[in-house]
Scaffold this active site. Structure first.
Site, PDB file in Angstrom:
ATOM      1  N   ASP A 289       0.985  -1.204  -0.383  1.00 58.83           N
ATOM      2  CA  ASP A 289       0.210   0.323   0.321  1.00 58.83           C
ATOM      3  C   ASP A 289       0.467   1.331  -0.231  1.00 58.83           C
ATOM      4  OD1 ASP A 289      -2.571   1.495  -0.315  1.00 58.83           O
ATOM      5  OD2 ASP A 289      -2.673   0.895   1.846  1.00 58.83           O
TER       6      ASP A 289
ATOM      7  N   GLU B 225       1.684 -13.372  12.386  1.00 61.85           N
ATOM      8  CA  GLU B 225       1.804 -11.819  13.427  1.00 61.85           C
ATOM      9  C   GLU B 225       1.645 -10.916  11.862  1.00 61.85           C
ATOM     10  OE1 GLU B 225       2.853 -11.595  15.810  1.00 61.85           O
ATOM     11  OE2 GLU B 225       2.819 -13.989  16.427  1.00 61.85           O
TER      12      GLU B 225
ATOM     13  N   GLU C 174     -12.312  -4.532  -4.736  1.00 59.70           N
ATOM     14  CA  GLU C 174     -12.893  -2.793  -3.935  1.00 59.70           C
ATOM     15  C   GLU C 174     -12.245  -1.867  -4.802  1.00 59.70           C
ATOM     16  OE1 GLU C 174     -12.341  -5.483  -1.278  1.00 59.70           O
ATOM     17  OE2 GLU C 174     -14.664  -5.936  -1.422  1.00 59.70           O
ATOM     18  N   ASN C 175     -11.202  -2.620  -4.837  1.00 65.21           N
ATOM     19  CA  ASN C 175     -10.392  -1.419  -5.958  1.00 65.21           C
ATOM     20  C   ASN C 175     -11.097  -1.559  -7.873  1.00 65.21           C
ATOM     21  OD1 ASN C 175      -6.992  -2.471  -5.188  1.00 65.21           O
ATOM     22  ND2 ASN C 175      -7.946  -0.651  -4.085  1.00 65.21           N
TER      23      ASN C 175
ATOM     24  N   ARG D 170      -0.284   9.603  -9.598  1.00 65.22           N
ATOM     25  CA  ARG D 170      -0.592   8.482  -9.258  1.00 65.22           C
ATOM     26  C   ARG D 170       0.311   7.313  -9.359  1.00 65.22           C
ATOM     27  NH1 ARG D 170      -3.725   7.077  -4.793  1.00 65.22           N
ATOM     28  NH2 ARG D 170      -4.335   5.317  -5.466  1.00 65.22           N
TER      29      ARG D 170
ATOM     30  N   ARG E 182     -12.679   2.817  -8.067  1.00 63.71           N
ATOM     31  CA  ARG E 182     -11.459   3.644  -8.527  1.00 63.71           C
ATOM     32  C   ARG E 182     -11.670   4.180  -9.300  1.00 63.71           C
ATOM     33  NH1 ARG E 182      -5.267   2.528  -6.232  1.00 63.71           N
ATOM     34  NH2 ARG E 182      -6.162   2.097  -4.013  1.00 63.71           N
TER      35      ARG E 182
ATOM     36  N   ASN F 251       1.825   3.493  -2.896  1.00 61.42           N
ATOM     37  CA  ASN F 251       1.605   4.110  -4.267  1.00 61.42           C
ATOM     38  C   ASN F 251       1.310   5.347  -4.061  1.00 61.42           C
ATOM     39  OD1 ASN F 251       2.497   1.476  -4.887  1.00 61.42           O
ATOM     40  ND2 ASN F 251       1.012   0.769  -5.627  1.00 61.42           N
TER      41      ASN F 251
END
Ligand code: IPE
Ligand code: IPE
Ligand code: MG
Length: 234
Positions: free
Chosen positions: A13, A198, A60-61, A26, A64, A15
């Site tokens: 995440d 973890e 979900e992208n 972007r 955009r 960019n």
């Protein structure tokens, strides 16, 4: 001795924010991000990581802007044209997970070609999550499971059995999840699989996530006490 996690998953995440901080568009951030996928994969393979799963595009992208989506979907071509030869030489096997049908034809073909060409490689598995969403994955798994009960293929299932219906089916347990850019959420990534992983959060934007920061994350992992609900052995 330092333990190298067998399977590491990364939410790549930041960019866009990386680009913004540099006064760039972007898409430039996504381009640098792709270059960093190469560097990170090569380094992980050298460390002896068995599987590296990278979150490249979520279900979900699609929200955009179309231009940005089109640019992201052109990146597999850039990536494999530049690096497939090197990945082959390093014995890396390409894999992907996500609903492949919705990925534009071009990108899909390029992925399937890379998967086919690298299928006999025995080094690290480089697994791209593309058009991947964990809720969708779980629903699809449950649907398939219900079908298999109905058609009599199975009559009982436990957690291990159910995991085989997920898109990570044959992969080792994810020991370490890294998210870059300072965000601390899962954004619909591997909700089932990360139960006892973890999690390490890096403040660095993905294009700047280098081997030193990767080492730092692995070091943090090595300082964790994993109890799996039990008690410390010492
Ligand atoms: C991650 O970077 C890449 C994808 C989600 C495709 P972002 O594009 O989310 O960058 P930020 O979060 O806006 O900085
Ligand atoms: C998660 O990042 C998806 C990928 C890295 C591919 P996002 O940037 O889409 O996540 P949110 O919107 O900040 O939760
Ligand atoms: Mg983001």
């Amino acid at each position: 001795m330092i333990k190298i996690p067998e399977h590491i998953a990364i939410i790549m995440d930041g960019n866009g924010r990386w680009a913004k901080a540099k006064g760039k568009v972007r898409t430039e951030g996504h381009y640098q991000g792709v270059k960093n996928v190469r560097d990170t994969a090569i380094y992980a393979n050298e460390l002896g990581v068995k599987c590296l799963t990278l979150y490249a595009f979520s279900t979900e992208n699609w929200k955009r802007p179309e231009d940005e989506i089109n640019y992201i979907m052109s990146l597999p071509k850039v990536f494999f044209a530049s690096y497939l030869k090197e990945l082959m030489e390093k014995n890396i096997r390409i894999r992907m997970m996500g609903e492949i049908e919705r990925i534009p034809e071009n990108a899909r073909r390029i992925f399937l070609d890379a998967i086919e060409k690298t299928k006999n490689n025995t080094g690290m598995t480089l697994n791209f999550a593309l058009n991947y969403g964990s809720r969708r994955e779980i629903v699809l798994a449950a649907r398939k499971y219900a079908e298999d009960v109905k058609n009599g293929r199975i009559n009982d299932i436990d957690e291990n059995g159910f995991a085989e219906y997920l898109m990570t089916d044959s992969l080792p347990e994810i020991e370490l999840l890294i998210r870059t850019s300072g965000e601390k959420r899962l954004s619909n990534f591997l909700l089932y699989q990360l139960a006892y992983s973890e999690m390490v959060f890096s403040e660095v934007y993905w294009p700047d996530f280098d081997y030193k920061e990767f080492d730092r994350c692995i070091d943090e992992f090595n300082h964790r006490k994993r109890r799996y609900g039990g008690l410390d052995e010492s």
